[in-house]
Design an enzyme around this catalytic site. Structure first.
Site, PDB file in Angstrom:
ATOM      1  CB  SER A  22      -0.882   0.031   1.254  1.00 30.34           C
ATOM      2  OG  SER A  22      -1.898  -0.908   1.152  1.00 30.34           O
ATOM      3  NE  ARG A  26      -2.493   4.817   0.434  1.00 34.52           N
ATOM      4  CZ  ARG A  26      -3.110   3.663   0.147  1.00 34.52           C
ATOM      5  NH1 ARG A  26      -2.430   2.657  -0.369  1.00 34.52           N
ATOM      6  NH2 ARG A  26      -4.403   3.523   0.377  1.00 34.52           N
ATOM      7  N   GLY A  93      -6.008  -3.395  -7.612  1.00 32.68           N
ATOM      8  CA  GLY A  93      -7.173  -2.586  -7.266  1.00 32.68           C
ATOM      9  C   GLY A  93      -6.763  -1.219  -6.733  1.00 32.68           C
ATOM     10  NE  ARG A 121     -10.726  -5.997  -6.679  1.00 36.30           N
ATOM     11  CZ  ARG A 121      -9.661  -5.736  -5.930  1.00 36.30           C
ATOM     12  NH1 ARG A 121      -8.453  -6.019  -6.374  1.00 36.30           N
ATOM     13  NH2 ARG A 121      -9.807  -5.176  -4.757  1.00 36.30           N
ATOM     14  CB  SER A 165     -13.067   1.607   0.391  1.00 35.44           C
ATOM     15  OG  SER A 165     -12.071   1.600  -0.612  1.00 35.44           O
ATOM     16  CG  ASP A 319      -5.720  -6.650   2.368  1.00 36.65           C
ATOM     17  OD1 ASP A 319      -6.836  -6.794   1.827  1.00 36.65           O
ATOM     18  OD2 ASP A 319      -4.971  -5.699   2.110  1.00 36.65           O
ATOM     19  NE  ARG A 392      -3.601  -9.185   0.694  1.00 36.20           N
ATOM     20  CZ  ARG A 392      -2.398  -8.615   0.807  1.00 36.20           C
ATOM     21  NH1 ARG A 392      -1.409  -9.262   1.387  1.00 36.20           N
ATOM     22  NH2 ARG A 392      -2.184  -7.390   0.351  1.00 36.20           N
TER      23      ARG A 392
END
Ligand code: S3P
Length: 431
Positions: A22, A26, A93, A121, A165, A319, A392
């Site tokens: 993540s 970013r 995503g 998605r 989210s 997750d 995962r």
């Protein structure tokens, strides 16, 4: 790819957790929005985060990979270039939902597409706020990729997220940087806050007010250097293995312990799992920290009891919920997860994939609309688990194999390369 995991005697070792996915996404996105070069250390070299680097190249950024860091030279906050072809987000995503936030406030149109899983998605969750701000988003059947973002002069928005989210929140915050008016987002419950932290660090006008995150039009972002911490979501597979395989003791170093990511550790603690570390507490409600805390995690095997995970905890462990199901199989009593309908729109329908996978190994688990209920039987026999191409779920199968009585064959283990390409190598050093 069929990969066999035999029951492990015990796991011992000392590992540095792989870089956070993540935060890597970013870091790269915000770096490309800066006018000056940004050096990103410990960037995750994996399928998803490489898709982000390719997407940024497609909109004009120069990305240089050096042995110990990547250097990103962007074109500034308003400098995204037209792309010659649809931007391929691969399996990511996060990329699919964050990048349009930045593009929506600029002149031009960009089409985004991805793999088979991405095409299932939903993107209506970002299309709605972006339309309310003034951009146009044309999605397939109104909801799915491929979709095109037509940039516009954006207005102002006070948006209440219908689902907790971090991806949608981040999309709106990035759009807010280029909006003419103020943009505010309220979340039904806190989700990971890496975007807010990095925006604050880059000098954006971002603040917290009355439970809302407010972002003001910003002229320039400045970052210079970012070091990505280790990924708790990846480390969670090693933690689960360490807790479940009798006699194990693991030390995981440099793991990000931002409180919006450590829900799994709190759930595990309730189940009786022993993980010692220096975890972050929630900051005061108006504060946006600019750093990402890290800690060592000292993990020991031990007996577990079942627990109940309610909706408030879900975004903080989203997750890791498949692993909660796995731990539940080994625990005494029932483990129930509620309010996690979001799992149905991840890389796979993770409620269906986890229930099918664990049942195939002898687990007693029932799906619900928004979660699952596990009856702990003290262990798992073993068998064959299909990852459904979900990284995962594949890693869940591997951990289940090490802790099982008879071993597990995972179908589609290669999916792990999306977030943790060194997973098998790391497991190998512990066995
Ligand atoms: C992510 C947020 C979560 C998570 C995903 C990564 C992010 O998704 O499941 O793996 O980096 O913002 P949602 O925010 O949509 O729940």
């Amino acid at each position: 790819m069929r990969t066999r995991f035999e029951p492990a005697a015990r796991l011992r070792g000392d590992l540095v957790a792989p870089p956070d996915k993540s935060i890597s996404h970013r870091a790269a996105l915000l770096a490309a929005m800066c006018a000056e070069p940004v050096h990103v250390r410990n960037y995750l070299d994996a399928g998803d985060t490489n898709s982000t680097l390719d997407a940024l190249r497609a909109v004009g950024a120069l990305v240089e990979a050096r042995p110990d860091q990547i250097v990103i030279r962007g074109g500034g906050l308003r400098g995204a270039a037209p792309a010659d072809a649809p931007i391929d987000v691969g399996n990511s995503g996060t990329l699919m939902r964050l990048l349009p936030g930045w593009l929506a406030g600029q002149e031009g149109s960009w089409t985004l597409d991805g793999d088979e899983s991405i095409r299932r998605r939903p993107v209506d969750r970002i299309a709605e706020p972006l339309r309310m701000l003034g951009a146009r988003v044309d999605a397939t059947n109104g909801r799915f990729p491929p979709f095109t973002v037509h940039g516009a002069r954006l207005g102002s928005l006070d948006y209440e997220l219908p689902v907790a989210s971090a991806q949608v929140k981040s999309c709106v915050l990035l759009a807010g940087l280029l909006s003419l008016g103020e943009v505010a987002v309220a979340e039904p419950r806190p989700s990971r806050d890496h975007t807010e932290r990095l925006l604050a660090r880059a000098g954006a006008g971002v603040s917290r007010d009355d439970g809302r995150i407010v972002v003001a039009r910003t002229d320039e972002l400045e970052l210079d250097e970012i070091t990505v911490p280790g990924d708790l979501s990846s480390a969670a597979f090693l933690i689960a293995a360490g807790v479940l395989v009798p006699g194990s003791r693991l030390l995981l170093r440099d793991v990000g312990v931002n409180w919006t990511r450590t829900g799994f550790l709190r759930i595990l603690e309730r189940m009786g799992g022993v993980v010692v570390g220096d975890f972050e507490s929630p900051p005061p409600p108006r504060e946006i920290p600019t750093e990402e805390p890290v800690s060592e995690l000292d993990v020991r095997a031990g007996p577990l009891v079942g627990t109940v995970v309610e909706a408030d905890e879900v975004p903080l462990a989203i997750d890791e919920l498949p692993l909660v199901a796995l731990l539940g199989c080994f625990a005494e009593g029932d483990t129930i997860v509620r309010g996690a309908g979001e799992l149905r729109v991840k890389e796979s329908d993770r409620i269906a994939a986890v229930v099918e996978g664990l049942r195939a190994l002898g687990g007693e688990i029932e799906p619900t609309e928004d979660g699952f209920a596990v009856s702990g039987t003290g262990g798992l026999q073993g068998g064959v688990l299909d990852s459904h191409g979900d990284h995962r779920v594949a890693m869940l199968g591997a951990v289940a194999g090490l802790a099982s009585r008879e071993g597990v064959t995972v179908l589609g283990m290669d999916a792990a390369a999306i977030s943790y390409p060194l997973f098998l190598e790391h497991l190998g050093t512990l066995a």
